[in-house]
Scaffold this active site. Structure first.
Site, PDB file in Angstrom:
ATOM      1  N   LYS A   1     -72.063 -44.972 -32.101  1.00 17.51           N
ATOM      2  CA  LYS A   1     -71.176 -43.386 -31.930  1.00 17.51           C
ATOM      3  C   LYS A   1     -69.692 -44.899 -30.890  1.00 17.51           C
ATOM      4  CE  LYS A   1     -72.638 -42.249 -27.974  1.00 17.51           C
ATOM      5  NZ  LYS A   1     -72.651 -42.688 -26.293  1.00 17.51           N
TER       6      LYS A   1
ATOM      7  N   ASP B   1     -77.553 -45.093 -33.139  1.00 14.63           N
ATOM      8  CA  ASP B   1     -78.561 -44.298 -31.809  1.00 14.63           C
ATOM      9  C   ASP B   1     -79.164 -45.376 -31.202  1.00 14.63           C
ATOM     10  OD1 ASP B   1     -78.822 -41.858 -29.857  1.00 14.63           O
ATOM     11  OD2 ASP B   1     -78.371 -40.708 -30.832  1.00 14.63           O
ATOM     12  N   HIS B   2     -79.094 -45.531 -30.592  1.00 14.57           N
ATOM     13  CA  HIS B   2     -79.895 -46.982 -30.103  1.00 14.57           C
ATOM     14  C   HIS B   2     -81.182 -45.873 -29.199  1.00 14.57           C
ATOM     15  CE1 HIS B   2     -77.939 -46.275 -26.256  1.00 14.57           C
ATOM     16  NE2 HIS B   2     -79.151 -47.048 -25.846  1.00 14.57           N
TER      17      HIS B   2
ATOM     18  N   HIS C   1     -78.131 -38.802 -27.916  1.00 15.33           N
ATOM     19  CA  HIS C   1     -79.471 -39.219 -27.838  1.00 15.33           C
ATOM     20  C   HIS C   1     -80.380 -38.197 -27.643  1.00 15.33           C
ATOM     21  CE1 HIS C   1     -77.513 -42.197 -27.648  1.00 15.33           C
ATOM     22  NE2 HIS C   1     -76.424 -42.615 -26.427  1.00 15.33           N
TER      23      HIS C   1
HETATM   24  C1  BG6 Z   1     -74.569 -44.813 -24.584  1.00 17.29           C
HETATM   25  C2  BG6 Z   1     -74.095 -43.443 -23.624  1.00 17.29           C
HETATM   26  O1  BG6 Z   1     -74.660 -44.694 -25.283  1.00 17.29           O
HETATM   27  O2  BG6 Z   1     -75.628 -44.374 -24.120  1.00 17.29           O
HETATM   28  C3  BG6 Z   1     -73.710 -44.400 -22.178  1.00 17.29           C
HETATM   29  O3  BG6 Z   1     -72.189 -43.851 -23.660  1.00 17.29           O
HETATM   30  C4  BG6 Z   1     -75.082 -44.379 -21.307  1.00 17.29           C
HETATM   31  O4  BG6 Z   1     -72.730 -43.120 -20.856  1.00 17.29           O
HETATM   32  C5  BG6 Z   1     -76.159 -45.086 -22.484  1.00 17.29           C
HETATM   33  O5  BG6 Z   1     -75.286 -45.105 -20.043  1.00 17.29           O
HETATM   34  C6  BG6 Z   1     -77.240 -45.035 -21.829  1.00 17.29           C
HETATM   35  O6  BG6 Z   1     -78.706 -46.174 -22.949  1.00 17.29           O
HETATM   36  P1  BG6 Z   1     -79.384 -46.859 -22.271  1.00 17.29           P
HETATM   37  O7  BG6 Z   1     -79.944 -47.262 -23.601  1.00 17.29           O
HETATM   38  O8  BG6 Z   1     -78.652 -48.130 -20.763  1.00 17.29           O
HETATM   39  O9  BG6 Z   1     -80.544 -45.872 -21.018  1.00 17.29           O
END
Ligand code: BG6
Length: 482
Positions: A148, A177-178, A240
């Protein structure tokens, strides 16, 4: 209890943007951990590709440094790091010219899976994809992974999809989308579809409302240039939170197969009501004792970009017709705390005295920290004091069972899925476009508006509380386990 690992076939992972932050922080460490777990074969190769002119050895040094910084010491032995680094190679590549492509062709091994990972800005997607195709690298077992942001709005997402389609088939494209790789998110599907307990209640008859919170303690952390053009809505909600909403709200797919699952998610997105402007609250954090304001952090003195958004979302279908979904996400909030709360309705009739302490059930799916699932049930308060009721959690914290360090990072799971050729946890092109189609008018309506200010370390602006209070409800306190 060590997690079961099923080895994947041999592969070369070609990582574009290999010297970048995400590569060092997430992609390289995740691949290493799968290597140590015995899931990635010993011969699997990581080929870094970026603009910098590095030798193989210089790239290996970068890999070692990334592992030192981002893999806990207890999870890496020197021998494992040496073995992993020995399988790393590097090519200096010119995305817009011929430089490096012949060399890349020589380095990829024939007859193994080729996963091309674009950890670069979307402006380079087309150039890279076209050159991969021109060099015959998109044939056979070739897969493309893209990070993304997938577009900025519907028009740009469509354009990206069209550009990628010139070189790759949809079944070769893995849009990451992790959040979908997070263990608890997958567990949400296990909870729903592998138990008889919940699904009969999972609808507007029994669920009062759903809350989805993704609160972060961090600010924009040097990513102001990107973030200020995105804001919380594009950075977090369109992807997300939308995915979390879809998995919570979707109908059971017939089988746990990529297109069946993605069809169901797409139906949810298409059933989302347009959001009324009064049902969205935007916020921006102000300066506080603990840190600079958003505008200072993002180096954007007049910025009207939101670092927080809360909204009430309706889904027009039989299952959810009268059950609102409240979403909120923001930076520099009280805690790093993400959860999905299924708030059930009151029991239809109480046989106990009024004010007896009974609370409606809530199923809390915690994404972080302490990934786990918690079901709040009403029980009798122990002791002889009559029929007093209290709420007790039935708590399943995964780390207790598996050990904190053993919890796989989302990227580990997702990268292995790419190698396995399983697109279930990746977004399909039409899904991304539908999400933008719903998001675009919400963002357009903000033209010329300023976000509300909120204090750092808070739960966001007061107006976000009011949004829920107006319906006679309230947000769960951030992390107080209430
Ligand atoms: C990312 C965003 O996709 O996800 C970031 O660009 C955000 O802004 C992050 O901090 C949050 O991911 P996680 O896995 O750290 O909760």
């Amino acid at each position: 209890m060590p997690a079961r690992t099923i080895p994947v076939d041999d592969f070369d992972l070609i990582l574009f943007g290999a010297t970048g932050d995400l590569a060092k922080r997430k992609i390289i460490p995740s691949l290493f951990r799968r290597f140590v777990a015995g899931q990635a074969p010993e011969s699997a190769q990581l080929i870094g590709a970026a603009r910098s002119d590095l030798s193989d050895d210089e790239f290996r040094k970068l890999v070692r440094e990334a592992l030192e910084e981002f893999v806990p010491a207890g999870l890496r032995e020197k021998g494992q790091v040496d073995a992993f680094a020995a399988n790393c190679a590097y090519v200096a590549i010119d995305a817009k010219g011929d430089g490096g492509w012949k060399e890349l062709c020589k380095k990829v091994r024939p007859g193994v899976i080729h996963a091309f990972y674009f950890s670069v800005g979307p402006a380079l997607f087309r150039d890279l994809a076209t050159r991969l195709k021109a060099n015959g690298l998109t044939e056979g077992e070739a897969r493309l992974v893209v990070e993304k942001p997938f577009g900025h709005d519907l028009a740009s997402a469509k354009e990206l999809n069209d550009h990628l389609a010139e070189s790759f088939r949809e079944d070769q494209i893995y849009r990451i989308d992790h959040f979908l790789g997070k263990e608890t998110v997958q567990n949400l599907m296990a909870i729903r579809f592998a138990n008889v307990l919940f699904e009969p209640l999972w609808n507007e008859r029994y669920v009062d409302h759903v809350q989805i919170t993704v609160a972060e303690e961090l600010g924009v952390e040097g990513r102001g240039g990107y973030y200020d053009k995105s804001g919380a809505m594009r950075d977090m909600v369109q992807n997300h939170l939308m995915q979390l909403l879809c998995l919570t709200a979707m109908e059971p797919p017939t089988r746990f197969e990529p297109d069946m699952l993605r069809d169901e998610k797409l139906k949810v997105i298409r059933a989302l009501d347009p959001v009324e402007p009064e049902h969205v609250v935007r916020g921006q954090y102000k300066a506080g004792p603990d840190g600079a304001s958003y505008r200072e952090d993002a180096e954007a003195p007049d910025s009207t970009t939101e670092s927080f958004v809360a909204m009430k979302v309706g889904i027009s279908n039989w299952r959810w017709a009268h059950t609102p979904f409240y979403l909120r996400t923001g930076k520099r909030m009280a805690k790093r705390h993400s959860e999905i709360v299924i708030q059930f309705k009151d029991a239809p009739h109480s046989i106990f005295e009024r004010d007896n302490g009974a609370r409606p059930n809530a199923l809390v799916i915690r994404l972080q920290p302490d990934e786990g699932i918690d079901l709040a049930v009403t029980v009798k308060e122990p002791g002889p004091g009559g029929m007093r009721l209290t709420t007790a959690p039935l708590d399943m914290t995964f780390a207790d069972a598996l050990g904190e360090d053993a919890m796989p990072d989302a990227y580990e799971r997702l990268i292995m899925d790419v190698i396995r050729g399983n697109q279930t946890l990746f977004m399909r092109g039409d899904e991304v476009e539908a999400a933008w189609k719903w998001t675009d008018p919400i963002i357009d309506a903000w033209e010329g508006q300023r976000p509300h200010q909120y204090a750092q370390g808070s739960s966001g602006p007061e107006e976000a509380m009011m949004l829920v209070h107006a319906d006679g409800r309230r947000w769960r306190d951030l992390g107080d386990g209430e």
